[in-house]
Design an enzyme around this catalytic site. Structure first.
Site, PDB file in Angstrom:
ATOM      1  N   LYS A 131       0.818  -1.169  -0.229  1.00  0.00           N
ATOM      2  CA  LYS A 131       0.012   0.059   0.122  1.00  0.00           C
ATOM      3  C   LYS A 131       0.884   1.300   0.274  1.00  0.00           C
ATOM      4  CE  LYS A 131      -3.917  -1.962   0.173  1.00  0.00           C
ATOM      5  NZ  LYS A 131      -4.844  -1.725  -0.906  1.00  0.00           N
ATOM      6  N   SER A 154      -3.222 -12.519   3.397  1.00  0.00           N
ATOM      7  CA  SER A 154      -3.416 -12.183   1.982  1.00  0.00           C
ATOM      8  C   SER A 154      -2.334 -12.509   1.110  1.00  0.00           C
ATOM      9  CB  SER A 154      -3.900 -10.954   1.812  1.00  0.00           C
ATOM     10  OG  SER A 154      -2.858  -9.906   2.158  1.00  0.00           O
TER      11      SER A 154
END
Lengths: 346, 97
Positions: free
Chosen positions: A88, A305
């Site tokens: 991110k 994830s």
């Protein structure tokens, strides 16, 4: 249709969370005032820290992929090695710099967004380096590590109802921004083109170069969908034959932080489903098992994830006779130490 | 004594399986039996709550009144009439439109 029941607001176990959530309401509003900004907010140069984002290693999984056919290699893009510990950092940098360039992010603005953690950490890290204020909405049951990291960077936390997940945090931010539009810079990672463009401009070209232009398959889980949309769009421009596989959790209720089960969630407006040559699902249990294997067998301490991405990519790689399969290690495993991910051997 | 009736709070991602109801009454003297009662009436919930062996999935968080059942007696946690049972999602997820 929403029909959010007031009974939940009054519900006993959730009361402490909601009390804290409501008590936080005014903080970002207050902190966004012009007078609270240090005088040098407008003159700080582009922090060197921003140059440390991206250009992450691409690593072949020799152990986990040991039984793949000769000619098939499974590669992981080690995004957990970004300075903020996750993929991110890329979209956060892109969205912030886009806001600064276009003028939608003014020195007196508080950056506000809904985030399940990693984007918030990236925003908070970059905003700290820029000497700007940040307010982040996230469900109260976000991991304690994430909240501690966000607070260390100086971010204000708006804790929302755990029963509503990340969509509830998004709704809360939208309310605040509508009430005080002049106080905030709201990147809205679910709808901001700079999110997927970060991956189109940086992640995809790096993968293309690092595989010597040999990538044949790309696998990524869907959260904001920025990684999948940006990387797949660019890769298909390089070579239309590259197969792009979009992965989601297998059920509405799951333990894969950052990923969305789209049939029961808001589909982000930046998602381009036409880029997906195939859809895949992954269970939380499968992801956790692979996450533990990545640490123990490859020395890669990453989050669930990432485990879901690798498990899905490995499953697909097994069906190939030749090819270079690439997926993403989304974030660092140190962000999940308080859960039972690392202690459970199931 | 009759079996306790409890209120189950359904998180937004699962409401498509409960006809959009945020709360559902169920009967059961433990969390296990109340959830069984729930799943019998709303079978689409089953794969969300249980693994193939019939055990509660590890990431499913259940609260009885103030407490996470992990710190009580797990699925065997006893329920009394009027108890509030919540299925709380992990951080990810969303709401159906």
């Amino acid at each position: 249709m929403m029909g959010f029941n007031i009974a939940i607001v009054l519900h006993t176990p959730l009361r402490p969370w909601l009390r804290e959530a409501f008590s936080m309401d005014n903080l970002p509003v207050m902190s966004g005032s012009v007078s609270s900004q240090p005088a040098d907010a407008t003159v700080r140069a582009r922090p060197e820290l921003l140059n440390a984002i991206g250009n992450t290693p691409l690593i072949p999984l020799r152990q986990i992929g040991h039984d793949l056919p000769d000619g098939v290699t499974l590669w992981v893009k080690a995004e957990h090695l970004n300075p903020g510990g996750s993929v991110k950092d890329r979209p956060a940098r892109h969205m912030i710099e886009d806001g600064l360039r276009t003028g939608t992010y003014q020195p007196h603005h508080t950056l506000i967004d809904a985030t399940s953690g990693n984007t918030g950490i990236a925003y908070a890290m970059i905003a700290a380096a820029l000497n700007r204020d940040v307010a982040l909405a996230l469900p109260e049951n976000a991991s304690t590590e994430r909240k501690a990291v966000l607070r260390a960077y100086g971010a204000e936390l708006i804790l929302t109802d755990p029963m509503e997940g990340t969509d509830g945090a998004q709704a809360r931010v939208q309310e605040l921004v509508e009430a005080h539009p002049d106080r905030y810079f709201y990147p809205d990672q679910y709808s901001n083109d700079a999110n997927w463009q970060a991956h189109y401009d940086t992640t995809a070209p790096e993968i293309w170069t690092q595989t010597n232009e040999r990538i044949t398959h790309f696998v990524a889980g869907l959260g904001t969908t920025g990684t999948f949309t940006g990387v797949a769009r660019r890769l298909k421009e390089y070579d239309g034959a590259i197969t792009c596989i979009a992965m989601q959790p297998d059920t509405a209720l799951h333990g894969l932080e950052g990923l969305k089960h789209l049939p029961t969630a808001h589909t982000p407006s930046i998602y381009d489903s036409s880029l997906a040559d195939a859809q895949a699902t992954c269970s939380t249990e499968t992801a956790h098992t692979m996450t533990r294997r990545l640490a123990a067998e490859e020395g890669l301490l990453v989050g669930p994830s990432a485990g879901a991405n690798v498990a899905t990519a490995l499953r697909h790689a097994r069906t190939l006779h030749a090819g270079h399969v690439v997926t993403i290690l989304c974030d660092t495993g140190t962000r999940y130490l308080s859960g039972d991910l690392w202690s459970n051997n199931a | 004594m009759s079996t306790p009736t409890v209120t189950l709070h359904i998180p937004t991602p699962l409401r498509s399986a409960t006809n959009d109801q945020a709360t559902v009454n169920a009967t059961g003297d433990t969390v296990r039996t109340a959830l069984q009662n729930l799943v019998e009436r709303y079978p689409d919930l089953k794969s969300n709550l249980y693994n193939d062996d019939g055990a509660l999935r590890q990431f499913v968080n259940i609260y009885v009144d103030d407490e996470d059942i992990r710190y009580l007696d797990g699925p065997d946690t006893a329920l009394t009439d009027g108890a509030e049972v919540s299925i709380v999602p992990s951080i990810a997820g969303g709401r159906s439109r």
